[in-house]
Write a protein that holds these residues in place. Sequence first.
Motif, PDB file in Angstrom:
ATOM      1  N   LEU A 112       0.007  52.284   4.727  1.00 59.08           N
ATOM      2  CA  LEU A 112       1.514  52.470   5.132  1.00 59.08           C
ATOM      3  C   LEU A 112       1.956  53.984   5.050  1.00 59.08           C
ATOM      4  O   LEU A 112       2.545  54.567   5.861  1.00 59.08           O
ATOM      5  CB  LEU A 112       2.390  51.505   4.605  1.00 59.08           C
ATOM      6  N   ALA A 113       1.445  54.784   4.047  1.00 59.08           N
ATOM      7  CA  ALA A 113       1.679  56.095   3.950  1.00 59.08           C
ATOM      8  C   ALA A 113       1.050  56.889   5.100  1.00 59.08           C
ATOM      9  O   ALA A 113       1.623  57.896   5.502  1.00 59.08           O
ATOM     10  CB  ALA A 113       1.122  56.576   2.657  1.00 59.08           C
ATOM     11  N   SER A 130       4.237  59.434  11.549  1.00 58.10           N
ATOM     12  CA  SER A 130       5.205  59.264  12.459  1.00 58.10           C
ATOM     13  C   SER A 130       6.113  60.479  12.163  1.00 58.10           C
ATOM     14  O   SER A 130       6.898  60.532  12.995  1.00 58.10           O
ATOM     15  CB  SER A 130       5.840  57.765  12.031  1.00 58.10           C
ATOM     16  N   MET A 131       6.203  61.056  11.215  1.00 59.83           N
ATOM     17  CA  MET A 131       6.950  62.410  11.016  1.00 59.83           C
ATOM     18  C   MET A 131       6.163  63.520  11.359  1.00 59.83           C
ATOM     19  O   MET A 131       6.738  64.762  10.866  1.00 59.83           O
ATOM     20  CB  MET A 131       7.475  62.296   9.445  1.00 59.83           C
ATOM     21  N   GLY A 141       2.961  62.414   2.145  1.00 61.95           N
ATOM     22  CA  GLY A 141       2.782  64.023   2.147  1.00 61.95           C
ATOM     23  C   GLY A 141       3.568  64.489   1.022  1.00 61.95           C
ATOM     24  O   GLY A 141       2.876  64.487  -0.070  1.00 61.95           O
ATOM     25  N   LYS A 142       4.458  65.232   1.147  1.00 67.68           N
ATOM     26  CA  LYS A 142       5.077  65.985  -0.346  1.00 67.68           C
ATOM     27  C   LYS A 142       6.409  65.205  -0.550  1.00 67.68           C
ATOM     28  O   LYS A 142       7.216  65.918  -1.360  1.00 67.68           O
ATOM     29  CB  LYS A 142       5.454  67.419   0.168  1.00 67.68           C
ATOM     30  N   VAL A 143       6.807  64.182   0.200  1.00 62.93           N
ATOM     31  CA  VAL A 143       7.961  63.448  -0.253  1.00 62.93           C
ATOM     32  C   VAL A 143       7.563  62.046  -0.838  1.00 62.93           C
ATOM     33  O   VAL A 143       6.632  61.482  -0.520  1.00 62.93           O
ATOM     34  CB  VAL A 143       8.986  63.286   1.084  1.00 62.93           C
ATOM     35  N   LYS A 144       8.517  61.668  -1.653  1.00 61.10           N
ATOM     36  CA  LYS A 144       8.425  60.087  -2.063  1.00 61.10           C
ATOM     37  C   LYS A 144       8.925  58.964  -1.315  1.00 61.10           C
ATOM     38  O   LYS A 144      10.102  59.298  -0.632  1.00 61.10           O
ATOM     39  CB  LYS A 144       9.077  60.082  -3.460  1.00 61.10           C
ATOM     40  N   ALA A 145       8.465  57.971  -1.174  1.00 60.00           N
ATOM     41  CA  ALA A 145       8.880  56.888  -0.479  1.00 60.00           C
ATOM     42  C   ALA A 145       8.772  55.684  -1.224  1.00 60.00           C
ATOM     43  O   ALA A 145       8.051  55.679  -2.567  1.00 60.00           O
ATOM     44  CB  ALA A 145       8.117  56.751   0.732  1.00 60.00           C
ATOM     45  N   SER A 154      12.950  58.926   3.581  1.00 62.99           N
ATOM     46  CA  SER A 154      13.403  59.846   4.530  1.00 62.99           C
ATOM     47  C   SER A 154      13.144  61.332   4.410  1.00 62.99           C
ATOM     48  O   SER A 154      12.364  61.668   3.112  1.00 62.99           O
ATOM     49  CB  SER A 154      15.058  59.722   4.353  1.00 62.99           C
ATOM     50  N   LEU A 155      13.062  62.152   5.317  1.00 66.53           N
ATOM     51  CA  LEU A 155      12.801  63.637   5.400  1.00 66.53           C
ATOM     52  C   LEU A 155      13.972  64.058   6.246  1.00 66.53           C
ATOM     53  O   LEU A 155      14.124  63.962   7.368  1.00 66.53           O
ATOM     54  CB  LEU A 155      11.514  63.707   6.062  1.00 66.53           C
ATOM     55  N   GLY A 156      14.817  64.783   5.407  1.00 66.47           N
ATOM     56  CA  GLY A 156      15.941  65.395   6.155  1.00 66.47           C
ATOM     57  C   GLY A 156      16.896  64.332   6.704  1.00 66.47           C
ATOM     58  O   GLY A 156      17.263  63.598   5.911  1.00 66.47           O
TER      59      GLY A 156
END
Length: 204
Positions: free
Chosen positions: A190-191, A197-198, A148-152, A166-168
């Motif tokens: 996996l992404a 999942s979020m 999405g808009k976050v890095k993992a 993580s997100l928040g």
Amino acid sequence: MGVRTAVLAAVVVLVCAACSTEKRPPAAAPQIPTILPPTTFTRAPQMTDRPLPDDCELIVPVTSLHKFLGRELPGELRTIIGIPEPSLARTGKVDCYYGLGERQPLGAAPVVVGLATYADPGAAGTRVEESVAAEREDGASVTQVDVGKVKASLVRTKDERLLIGSLGKTTFVSRAKADVVPDDQVGVFLAALAQQSMTPIEDA
């Protein structure tokens, strides 16, 4: 001109006058355009720091897993609800094990998705950093990918591929055995699991 002829002439004149003054049909009323209200656009569900569901079908439904995988995964889905761990500032945990055969141990699951909540975003971020660092120390390779808009962090070990982020206040982990998805496609797979999942499921 006789009286009769005069009367006929008068009648003809009156009839012609009636013809010349015959009313035309009324002009059609001007068309007033109908103004429709603007179309209502519904926003697609977005990743969010969601409350933990107690059912894995509300995290990543089996049908969604099959869609992302491109095939059906035999076996069943098992949901394991974790307990808080104050020492880690963890307040909740849910793990979803996909594709388990009858009587198989949890470790045999070819695909696993997990969510955990923490006391604050800092604790969640720290937990991710510690987990990635531990994998590196064990010899895993780590790259960054977008969820999405976050890095993992995409972690590759000898036997497994896992995505951690993580997100928040919530951490997410999606993992697959090394032979489940070709290595050049595993990051996308996996992404997709992590993003789902979020993302709260509509009407759930």
